[in-house]
Design a protein around this motif. Structure first.
Motif, PDB file in Angstrom:
ATOM      1  N   VAL A 158       2.807 -11.050  -2.443  1.00  0.00           N
ATOM      2  CA  VAL A 158       1.833 -10.569  -1.459  1.00  0.00           C
ATOM      3  C   VAL A 158       1.237 -11.772  -0.720  1.00  0.00           C
ATOM      4  O   VAL A 158       1.348 -12.903  -1.193  1.00  0.00           O
ATOM      5  N   TYR A 159       0.624 -11.507   0.433  1.00  0.00           N
ATOM      6  CA  TYR A 159      -0.134 -12.570   1.104  1.00  0.00           C
ATOM      7  C   TYR A 159      -1.349 -12.895   0.251  1.00  0.00           C
ATOM      8  O   TYR A 159      -2.077 -11.991  -0.171  1.00  0.00           O
TER       9      TYR A 159
ATOM     10  N   THR B  35       3.883   1.681  -4.691  1.00  0.00           N
ATOM     11  CA  THR B  35       3.116   0.789  -3.817  1.00  0.00           C
ATOM     12  C   THR B  35       3.612  -0.643  -3.909  1.00  0.00           C
ATOM     13  O   THR B  35       3.705  -1.333  -2.907  1.00  0.00           O
ATOM     14  N   TYR B  36       3.890  -1.081  -5.137  1.00  0.00           N
ATOM     15  CA  TYR B  36       4.313  -2.481  -5.254  1.00  0.00           C
ATOM     16  C   TYR B  36       5.559  -2.673  -6.128  1.00  0.00           C
ATOM     17  O   TYR B  36       5.793  -3.736  -6.667  1.00  0.00           O
TER      18      TYR B  36
ATOM     19  N   SER C 163      -4.858 -11.616   2.057  1.00  0.00           N
ATOM     20  CA  SER C 163      -5.118 -10.183   2.286  1.00  0.00           C
ATOM     21  C   SER C 163      -4.615  -9.283   1.166  1.00  0.00           C
ATOM     22  O   SER C 163      -4.919  -8.092   1.133  1.00  0.00           O
ATOM     23  N   ASN C 164      -3.799  -9.861   0.256  1.00  0.00           N
ATOM     24  CA  ASN C 164      -3.141  -9.065  -0.800  1.00  0.00           C
ATOM     25  C   ASN C 164      -2.176  -8.017  -0.246  1.00  0.00           C
ATOM     26  O   ASN C 164      -1.766  -7.110  -0.947  1.00  0.00           O
ATOM     27  N   LYS C 165      -1.821  -8.149   1.032  1.00  0.00           N
ATOM     28  CA  LYS C 165      -0.867  -7.229   1.646  1.00  0.00           C
ATOM     29  C   LYS C 165       0.517  -7.537   1.067  1.00  0.00           C
ATOM     30  O   LYS C 165       0.935  -8.692   1.005  1.00  0.00           O
ATOM     31  N   VAL C 166       1.216  -6.470   0.651  1.00  0.00           N
ATOM     32  CA  VAL C 166       2.528  -6.661   0.022  1.00  0.00           C
ATOM     33  C   VAL C 166       3.564  -7.111   1.051  1.00  0.00           C
ATOM     34  O   VAL C 166       3.705  -6.517   2.114  1.00  0.00           O
ATOM     35  N   VAL C 167       4.245  -8.210   0.726  1.00  0.00           N
ATOM     36  CA  VAL C 167       5.338  -8.690   1.570  1.00  0.00           C
ATOM     37  C   VAL C 167       6.647  -8.109   1.022  1.00  0.00           C
ATOM     38  O   VAL C 167       7.413  -7.486   1.740  1.00  0.00           O
TER      39      VAL C 167
ATOM     40  N   TYR D 118       1.128 -17.284  -0.421  1.00  0.00           N
ATOM     41  CA  TYR D 118       1.559 -16.091  -1.144  1.00  0.00           C
ATOM     42  C   TYR D 118       1.173 -16.127  -2.615  1.00  0.00           C
ATOM     43  O   TYR D 118       0.937 -17.191  -3.181  1.00  0.00           O
TER      44      TYR D 118
ATOM     45  N   ARG E  29       8.023  -5.883  -2.464  1.00  0.00           N
ATOM     46  CA  ARG E  29       7.685  -5.227  -3.724  1.00  0.00           C
ATOM     47  C   ARG E  29       8.590  -5.765  -4.833  1.00  0.00           C
ATOM     48  O   ARG E  29       9.701  -6.235  -4.559  1.00  0.00           O
TER      49      ARG E  29
END
Length: 194
Positions: free
Chosen positions: A174-175, A151-152, A178-182, A137, A184
């Motif tokens: 975020v991961y 978004t974040y 992937s920068n995917k938000v876990v 992370y 916010r």
């Protein structure tokens, strides 16, 4: 001639003694290097352990009802090692983040407890990342003054409808890959003309 022979014999002895002395010095040098390696290893562990110990104390200083509520995350952490083992659990991170976020939003905890909980979360976050070959992370870098962005970021219960970030209460993450938000970032928003 005998004088020369004697001299050579003496020289040979000196040479032998010198080699012996050098051998001893080399041996000592190696021992010193080994000792230094051991020392730096010990320092590494004691620094690491020092951090675990101070975080364990922070945890112990939380009042009992909060520690009871955190049982699902830290279990019966009555020693620094037990505490550390639970802090390493990646599957505890999301729950711990939610717990702190809810506590902040309830407005029922004072500033010091809030700070302690955030500090403990940072510690768990780092421990989870350090226990992996590559960090799983990354924290979100939201700062005071940023425009609110859905978004974040999520707003605290006491935020204005519109405005800028007045304070980051709890940084999200975020991961790493992937920068995917876990989660916010939890922020307090205030309008400009406030």
């Amino acid at each position: 001639k005998t004088y020369k022979a004697q001299l050579e014999k003496k020289l040979n002895e000196c040479e032998k003694n010198l080699n012996k002395a050098n051998g001893i010095i080399d041996g000592m040098q190696q021992e010193i290097e080994e000792a230094q390696k051991q020392k730096s290893r010990l320092e590494y562990f004691s620094n690491g352990y020092g951090e675990i110990d101070s975080m364990f104390k922070t945890y112990q200083q939380l009042n009992e009802d909060i520690r009871d509520e955190l049982q699902g995350i830290f279990g019966n952490a009555d020693t620094p090692v037990m505490f550390f083992c639970n802090a390493l659990q990646e599957n505890h991170l999301d729950n711990f983040w939610d717990y702190i976020s809810n506590k902040i939003n309830s407005g029922k905890i004072d500033r010091n407890i809030e700070k302690s909980l955030c500090k403990l979360f940072d510690f768990c976050f780092d421990m989870v990342n350090n226990s992996q070959q590559k960090p799983l992370y990354k924290r979100l870098q939201v700062q005071k003054g940023f425009d609110f962005d859905n978004t974040y970021m999520i707003k605290t219960a006491d935020s204005s409808q519109l405005g800028n970030v007045k304070e980051v209460k709890l940084a999200g993450y975020v991961y790493a890959l992937s920068n995917k938000v876990v989660k916010r970032s939890l922020v307090r928003v205030e309008s400009e003309d406030y």
